[in-house]
Design a protein around this motif. Structure first.
Motif, PDB file in Angstrom:
ATOM      1  N   LYS A  95       0.816  -1.216   0.000  1.00 17.11           N
ATOM      2  CA  LYS A  95       0.000   0.000   0.000  1.00 17.11           C
ATOM      3  C   LYS A  95       0.849   1.266   0.000  1.00 17.11           C
ATOM      4  O   LYS A  95       0.324   2.354  -0.191  1.00 17.11           O
ATOM      5  N   LYS A  96       2.127   1.148   0.208  1.00 16.66           N
ATOM      6  CA  LYS A  96       3.008   2.319   0.194  1.00 16.66           C
ATOM      7  C   LYS A  96       3.363   2.745  -1.228  1.00 16.66           C
ATOM      8  O   LYS A  96       4.163   3.650  -1.420  1.00 16.66           O
ATOM      9  N   SER A  97       2.764   2.129  -2.224  1.00 13.14           N
ATOM     10  CA  SER A  97       3.081   2.471  -3.609  1.00 13.14           C
ATOM     11  C   SER A  97       2.623   3.882  -3.972  1.00 13.14           C
ATOM     12  O   SER A  97       3.008   4.403  -5.019  1.00 13.14           O
ATOM     13  N   ILE A  98       1.834   4.505  -3.127  1.00 12.53           N
ATOM     14  CA  ILE A  98       1.441   5.902  -3.352  1.00 12.53           C
ATOM     15  C   ILE A  98       2.667   6.809  -3.321  1.00 12.53           C
ATOM     16  O   ILE A  98       2.687   7.872  -3.937  1.00 12.53           O
ATOM     17  N   ILE A  99       3.722   6.368  -2.652  1.00 10.70           N
ATOM     18  CA  ILE A  99       4.968   7.137  -2.594  1.00 10.70           C
ATOM     19  C   ILE A  99       5.549   7.317  -3.992  1.00 10.70           C
ATOM     20  O   ILE A  99       6.102   8.371  -4.308  1.00 10.70           O
ATOM     21  N   ILE A 100       5.397   6.316  -4.847  1.00  9.75           N
ATOM     22  CA  ILE A 100       5.889   6.404  -6.218  1.00  9.75           C
ATOM     23  C   ILE A 100       5.156   7.520  -6.955  1.00  9.75           C
ATOM     24  O   ILE A 100       5.770   8.336  -7.646  1.00  9.75           O
ATOM     25  N   ASP A 101       3.845   7.586  -6.803  1.00 13.73           N
ATOM     26  CA  ASP A 101       3.069   8.625  -7.481  1.00 13.73           C
ATOM     27  C   ASP A 101       3.368  10.013  -6.920  1.00 13.73           C
ATOM     28  O   ASP A 101       3.461  10.980  -7.673  1.00 13.73           O
TER      29      ASP A 101
END
Length: 123
Positions: A95-101
């Protein structure tokens, strides 16, 4: 290079659910990200060293995106590194993939802002 593998893994995992050819959006995203990083770095050097160089960002950006897409395609698809990366499950950030965006939006803002500063410093 590990950060690009991490980005590739997480974006490909999401893109695989939505697209028949999931590598195309991932490679495009990475090409735009790397282009923004290069433009930001170049503009920062121009600002720090106070070079008076004006360039057309849309020409440079278009050339870099196309070239980097080709390099990414070669590295991840033709050489087969993409399928090797997808076998490595320890790259999953969940769920930490928002960091990429968020980092993508930040880098895009920085590239535009540094280009604005270069244009304003060089009348």
């Amino acid at each position: 290079m590990r950060i690009y593998h991490l980005i590739y893994y997480n974006l490909f995992r999401v893109s695989r659910k939505r697209n028949a050819s999931p590598e195309i959006p991932v490679l495009s995203y990475m090409a735009f990200l790397i282009t923004s990083l290069l433009i930001t770095g170049f503009n920062s050097v121009l600002l720090l060293l106070r070079f008076k160089l004006l360039y057309k960002i849309h020409y440079v950006g278009t050339f870099l995106v196309i070239g980097l897409f080709g390099l990414n395609y070669y590295y991840f698809v033709v050489k087969g590194n993409g399928s090797e990366i997808m076998r490595t499950e320890k790259l999953d950030i969940g769920k930490k993939s928002i960091i990429i965006d968020i980092s993508f939006v930040g880098i895009m803002f920085l590239s535009g802002f540094t280009y604005y500063l270069v244009r304003e410093m060089n009348p």
